[in-house]
Design an enzyme around this catalytic site. Structure first.
Site, mmCIF file in Angstrom:
data_model
loop_
_atom_site.group_PDB
_atom_site.id
_atom_site.type_symbol
_atom_site.label_atom_id
_atom_site.label_comp_id
_atom_site.label_asym_id
_atom_site.label_seq_id
_atom_site.Cartn_x
_atom_site.Cartn_y
_atom_site.Cartn_z
ATOM 1 N N ARG A 67 0.877 -1.179 0.000
ATOM 2 C CA ARG A 67 0.000 0.000 0.000
ATOM 3 C C ARG A 67 0.908 1.220 0.000
ATOM 4 O O ARG A 67 1.695 1.410 0.932
ATOM 5 C CB ARG A 67 -0.921 0.019 1.225
ATOM 6 C CG ARG A 67 -1.526 1.402 1.452
ATOM 7 C CD ARG A 67 -2.597 1.416 2.498
ATOM 8 N NE ARG A 67 -3.804 0.793 2.010
ATOM 9 C CZ ARG A 67 -5.002 0.918 2.598
ATOM 10 N NH1 ARG A 67 -5.127 1.648 3.690
ATOM 11 N NH2 ARG A 67 -6.054 0.321 2.111
ATOM 12 N N HIS A 108 -7.564 0.805 -6.237
ATOM 13 C CA HIS A 108 -7.753 -0.047 -5.046
ATOM 14 C C HIS A 108 -8.482 -1.323 -5.499
ATOM 15 O O HIS A 108 -9.634 -1.562 -5.154
ATOM 16 C CB HIS A 108 -8.565 0.736 -4.005
ATOM 17 C CG HIS A 108 -8.475 0.192 -2.613
ATOM 18 N ND1 HIS A 108 -7.718 -0.910 -2.277
ATOM 19 C CD2 HIS A 108 -9.044 0.610 -1.438
ATOM 20 C CE1 HIS A 108 -7.827 -1.145 -0.986
ATOM 21 N NE2 HIS A 108 -8.628 -0.235 -0.455
ATOM 22 N N GLN A 164 -10.220 -3.841 -2.937
ATOM 23 C CA GLN A 164 -11.469 -3.293 -2.411
ATOM 24 C C GLN A 164 -12.617 -3.602 -3.373
ATOM 25 O O GLN A 164 -13.692 -4.060 -2.975
ATOM 26 C CB GLN A 164 -11.327 -1.767 -2.240
ATOM 27 C CG GLN A 164 -12.600 -1.075 -1.807
ATOM 28 C CD GLN A 164 -12.986 -1.419 -0.383
ATOM 29 O OE1 GLN A 164 -12.183 -1.294 0.526
ATOM 30 N NE2 GLN A 164 -14.218 -1.844 -0.173
ATOM 31 N N ASP A 204 -17.100 7.597 -1.014
ATOM 32 C CA ASP A 204 -15.823 7.472 -0.303
ATOM 33 C C ASP A 204 -15.440 8.869 0.198
ATOM 34 O O ASP A 204 -16.028 9.875 -0.227
ATOM 35 C CB ASP A 204 -14.762 6.919 -1.277
ATOM 36 C CG ASP A 204 -13.403 6.663 -0.622
ATOM 37 O OD1 ASP A 204 -13.331 6.622 0.619
ATOM 38 O OD2 ASP A 204 -12.412 6.503 -1.373
ATOM 39 N N CYS A 220 -16.372 2.089 1.151
ATOM 40 C CA CYS A 220 -15.184 1.267 1.419
ATOM 41 C C CYS A 220 -14.691 1.417 2.849
ATOM 42 O O CYS A 220 -13.975 0.550 3.343
ATOM 43 C CB CYS A 220 -14.075 1.623 0.435
ATOM 44 S SG CYS A 220 -13.622 3.362 0.492
ATOM 45 N N ARG A 250 -13.768 -8.115 2.407
ATOM 46 C CA ARG A 250 -12.379 -7.874 1.980
ATOM 47 C C ARG A 250 -11.559 -9.145 2.235
ATOM 48 O O ARG A 250 -10.753 -9.559 1.407
ATOM 49 C CB ARG A 250 -11.764 -6.713 2.786
ATOM 50 C CG ARG A 250 -12.296 -5.339 2.460
ATOM 51 C CD ARG A 250 -11.850 -4.861 1.100
ATOM 52 N NE ARG A 250 -10.397 -4.858 0.928
ATOM 53 C CZ ARG A 250 -9.569 -3.903 1.364
ATOM 54 N NH1 ARG A 250 -10.055 -2.856 1.974
ATOM 55 N NH2 ARG A 250 -8.265 -3.977 1.156
HETATM 56 N N1 CP Z 1 -11.148 0.238 2.819
HETATM 57 C C1 CP Z 1 -9.845 0.175 3.219
HETATM 58 O O1 CP Z 1 -8.929 -0.094 2.433
HETATM 59 O O2 CP Z 1 -9.679 0.397 4.546
HETATM 60 P P1 CP Z 1 -8.281 0.621 5.286
HETATM 61 O O3 CP Z 1 -7.704 1.908 4.767
HETATM 62 O O4 CP Z 1 -8.602 0.654 6.742
HETATM 63 O O5 CP Z 1 -7.376 -0.527 4.940
HETATM 64 N N1 NVA Z 2 -9.826 6.960 -1.202
HETATM 65 C C1 NVA Z 2 -9.433 6.538 0.119
HETATM 66 C C2 NVA Z 2 -9.688 5.086 0.279
HETATM 67 C C3 NVA Z 2 -9.367 4.528 1.640
HETATM 68 C C4 NVA Z 2 -9.597 3.057 1.716
HETATM 69 C C5 NVA Z 2 -7.967 6.867 0.340
HETATM 70 O O1 NVA Z 2 -7.169 6.664 -0.582
HETATM 71 O O2 NVA Z 2 -7.627 7.355 1.420
#
Ligand code: CP
Ligand code: NVA
Length: 313
Positions: A109, A136, A139, A231, A271, A299
């Site tokens: 990530r 993502h 997700q 989101d 999400c 997930r």
């Molecule tokens: N939806 C998601 O990816 O959550 P986190 O950022 O907590 O991993």
């Molecule tokens: N769009 C958000 C998603 C978090 C799971 C981010 O990138 O912070």
């Protein structure tokens, strides 16, 4: 078990997979979820290890991958940004070559999508994109599974995404069109999703007989939809823009009034993490909390399917 043979493939871009492959992964997720629910022992990842690297915070991704790997009989090891910053102390090439000699899978990530692609170029084992600024995909595999679990089908449904045209929105565009869902995106001007992703999604939609609509009219985006997805307005890394964005996104909150424009039986998904009162009202969140929390649970099941399908035999 209907394990999908994607052995040795990276899971970085949904565009790299055919509709049949994505659909098979979703079917396999049903099977794994039922095994988990029945507390059956699954040992397909016995003696296998995954290294997980985070340069952004996470609750769901961290736990769902780590616990999912354990449920498959394997092990997971977490590296955080205070231990290694990709590309800082040594090149991504060297880190990828070294880390991939210790393990069987790597999950990343981070910010720049190109860092994950670079890493994968040098990694000896499959690499999973667990969120970049661009996409993502894990997700969205869980989201599509959740939708199929709820509606019993995917093709022909309409998903509306409202808010910021961000990483989650980009992956929804790719995933929905690949599996035949119509997708309507309602965003403020200047906050549209990635242009290349829209182009690919529009081409896929032509093939699959579904539609892609990008609009700045939030009511138009939501009307006639079966799933409304939203989101946060400021993603991780955009915290300094938060105040400005709160102004720009005014009117894009998923309220009960907006939600009433959807089809009968529609659901809202998110999400998470959610900022209630910003992108979604507390009322709409609470009405849909069960779907949203199930989406988060899924997930783990969806990623168990991904991990066990891409690991090298
Ligand atoms: N939806 C998601 O990816 O959550 P986190 O950022 O907590 O991993
Ligand atoms: N769009 C958000 C998603 C978090 C799971 C981010 O990138 O912070």
């Amino acid at each position: 078990m209907k394990k999908v043979n994607l052995s040795g493939r990276d899971f970085i871009n949904l565009e790299d997979f055919t509709s049949e492959e994505l659909s098979a992964l979703i079917d396999y997720t049903f099977e794994l979820k039922s095994k988990v629910k029945n507390k059956e022992e699954i040992d397909i990842m016995k003696n296998r290890t995954m290294v997980m690297y985070f340069s952004k915070p996470s609750l769901r991704t961290r736990l769902s991958f780590e616990i999912g790997m354990k449920k498959l009989g394997g092990d997971a090891f977490v590296l955080k940004q205070d231990e290694i910053i990709l590309g800082h102390r040594e090149s991504i090439e060297d880190s990828a070559n070294v880390i991939s000699r210790y393990c069987d899978l790597i999950m990343i990530r981070t910010f720049a999508h190109s860092d994950v692609e670079d890493f994968a170029k040098y990694s000896k084992v499959p690499v999973i994109n667990a969120l970049t600024d661009l996409s993502h995909p894990c997700q969205v595999m869980a989201d599509l599974f959740t939708i199929k679990e709820h509606f019993g089908k995917l093709k022909g449904l309409t998903l509306s995404y409202i808010g910021d045209g961000n990483n989650v929105c980009n992956s929804l565009l790719t995933g929905c069109t690949s599996l035949g869902l119509n997708i309507k995106v309602g965003v403020p001007k200047g906050y549209e999703p990635d242009a290349k992703t829209i182009e690919i999604a529009k081409n896929t939609a032509k093939d699959k007989g579904c539609i892609v609509e990008i609009t700045n009219d939030v009511k138009e985006a939501v009307s006639g939809s079966d799933i409304v997805y939203t989101d946060v307005w400021a993603s991780m890394g955009q915290e300094s823009e938060k105040k400005e964005r709160l102004n720009i996104f005014k009117g894009f909150t998923l309220t009960k009034e907006l939600f009433s424009l959807t089809n009968k039986g529609a659901i809202a998904l998110h999400c998470l993490p959610a900022h209630k009162g910003e992108e979604i009202s507390e009322e709409v969140f609470n009405m849909n909390a069960e779907y949203i929390y199930t989406e988060a649970e899924n997930r783990m099941h969806a990623q168990m399917a991904i991990m066990s399908s891409i690991i090298k035999e």
